[in-house]
Write a protein that holds these residues in place. Structure first.
Motif, PDB file in Angstrom:
ATOM      1  N   VAL A  41       0.849  -1.201   0.000  1.00 59.69           N
ATOM      2  CA  VAL A  41       0.000   0.000   0.000  1.00 59.69           C
ATOM      3  C   VAL A  41       0.883   1.248   0.000  1.00 59.69           C
ATOM      4  CG1 VAL A  41      -1.766   1.288   1.275  1.00 59.69           C
ATOM      5  CG2 VAL A  41      -1.901  -1.216   1.134  1.00 59.69           C
ATOM      6  N   ASN A  42       1.935   1.235   0.812  1.00 56.89           N
ATOM      7  CA  ASN A  42       2.854   2.378   0.861  1.00 56.89           C
ATOM      8  C   ASN A  42       3.545   2.593  -0.478  1.00 56.89           C
ATOM      9  OD1 ASN A  42       2.247   2.908   3.543  1.00 56.89           O
ATOM     10  ND2 ASN A  42       3.916   1.649   4.311  1.00 56.89           N
ATOM     11  N   ALA A  43       4.005   1.517  -1.106  1.00 54.65           N
ATOM     12  CA  ALA A  43       4.702   1.644  -2.395  1.00 54.65           C
ATOM     13  C   ALA A  43       3.781   2.234  -3.461  1.00 54.65           C
ATOM     14  CB  ALA A  43       5.227   0.279  -2.843  1.00 54.65           C
ATOM     15  N   ILE A  44       2.537   1.799  -3.477  1.00 53.25           N
ATOM     16  CA  ILE A  44       1.577   2.323  -4.458  1.00 53.25           C
ATOM     17  C   ILE A  44       1.296   3.798  -4.186  1.00 53.25           C
ATOM     18  CG2 ILE A  44      -0.825   2.160  -5.254  1.00 53.25           C
ATOM     19  CD1 ILE A  44      -0.516  -0.935  -4.766  1.00 53.25           C
ATOM     20  N   ASN A  45       1.140   4.155  -2.912  1.00 57.19           N
ATOM     21  CA  ASN A  45       0.901   5.560  -2.566  1.00 57.19           C
ATOM     22  C   ASN A  45       2.083   6.443  -2.959  1.00 57.19           C
ATOM     23  OD1 ASN A  45      -1.636   5.064  -1.552  1.00 57.19           O
ATOM     24  ND2 ASN A  45      -0.948   4.919   0.568  1.00 57.19           N
ATOM     25  N   ILE A  46       3.292   5.977  -2.726  1.00 48.41           N
ATOM     26  CA  ILE A  46       4.485   6.743  -3.094  1.00 48.41           C
ATOM     27  C   ILE A  46       4.540   6.934  -4.607  1.00 48.41           C
ATOM     28  CG2 ILE A  46       7.012   6.638  -3.202  1.00 48.41           C
ATOM     29  CD1 ILE A  46       6.841   5.292  -0.374  1.00 48.41           C
ATOM     30  N   ALA A  47       4.240   5.864  -5.351  1.00 48.43           N
ATOM     31  CA  ALA A  47       4.262   5.952  -6.814  1.00 48.43           C
ATOM     32  C   ALA A  47       3.199   6.935  -7.310  1.00 48.43           C
ATOM     33  CB  ALA A  47       4.052   4.570  -7.425  1.00 48.43           C
ATOM     34  N   GLY A  97       3.607  10.841  -9.217  1.00 51.01           N
ATOM     35  CA  GLY A  97       3.036  11.125 -10.526  1.00 51.01           C
ATOM     36  C   GLY A  97       3.247  10.039 -11.562  1.00 51.01           C
ATOM     37  N   LYS A  98       3.441   8.807 -11.112  1.00 54.71           N
ATOM     38  CA  LYS A  98       3.641   7.706 -12.054  1.00 54.71           C
ATOM     39  C   LYS A  98       2.385   7.491 -12.899  1.00 54.71           C
ATOM     40  CE  LYS A  98       7.727   6.842 -10.557  1.00 54.71           C
ATOM     41  NZ  LYS A  98       8.888   7.196 -11.320  1.00 54.71           N
TER      42      LYS A  98
END
Length: 85
Positions: A48-54, A58-59
Motif C-alpha cells: 500500500v505504501n509503495a503504491i501511494n508513493i508511486a 506522478g507515475k
C-alpha cells in the motif's frame, strides 16, 4: 509486515469506498488482497505504501501496473523462499 484490512487501506490510499479499491484491482492499479481468514482479506502495508508513493510521484497508469506486477512477483518469491509456495 502488517496486513491492513480494507478500511485501513481505504484511509491510507485516500479512497472513500471499497468499490474504489476493487475497481483499481480490476484495472491492475492496486495489488490483490491476501486471505487472512475464512472470510477476511488484507493487504501488506509495504505494498500500500509503495503504491501511494508511486501515485504521489506522478507515475502513469502503466508504471503503476508494472509496480503492481512487481509487488505480486515479490509476494511469490518471498513465499518460495520461506517454503510456503
Amino acid at each position: 509486515m502488517r496486513l491492513l484490512r480494507l478500511p485501513a487501506v481505504m484511509a491510507e490510499a485516500g479512497y472513500k469506498t471499497h468499490a474504489s479499491i476493487y475497481g483499481l484491482i480490476r484495472q491492475g492499479l492496486f495489488t490483490k488482497p491476501v486471505p487472512i481468514g475464512q472470510r477476511s482479506v488484507g493487504w501488506p502495508d509495504h505494498e500500500v505504501n509503495a503504491i501511494n508513493i508511486a501515485r504521489a510521484a506522478g507515475k502513469s497508469e502503466e508504471q503503476l501496473r508494472e509496480l503492481v506486477n512487481r509487488l505480486h512477483a515479490q509476494r511469490q518469491e518471498m513465499a518460495e523462499a520461506l517454503g510456503v509456495a
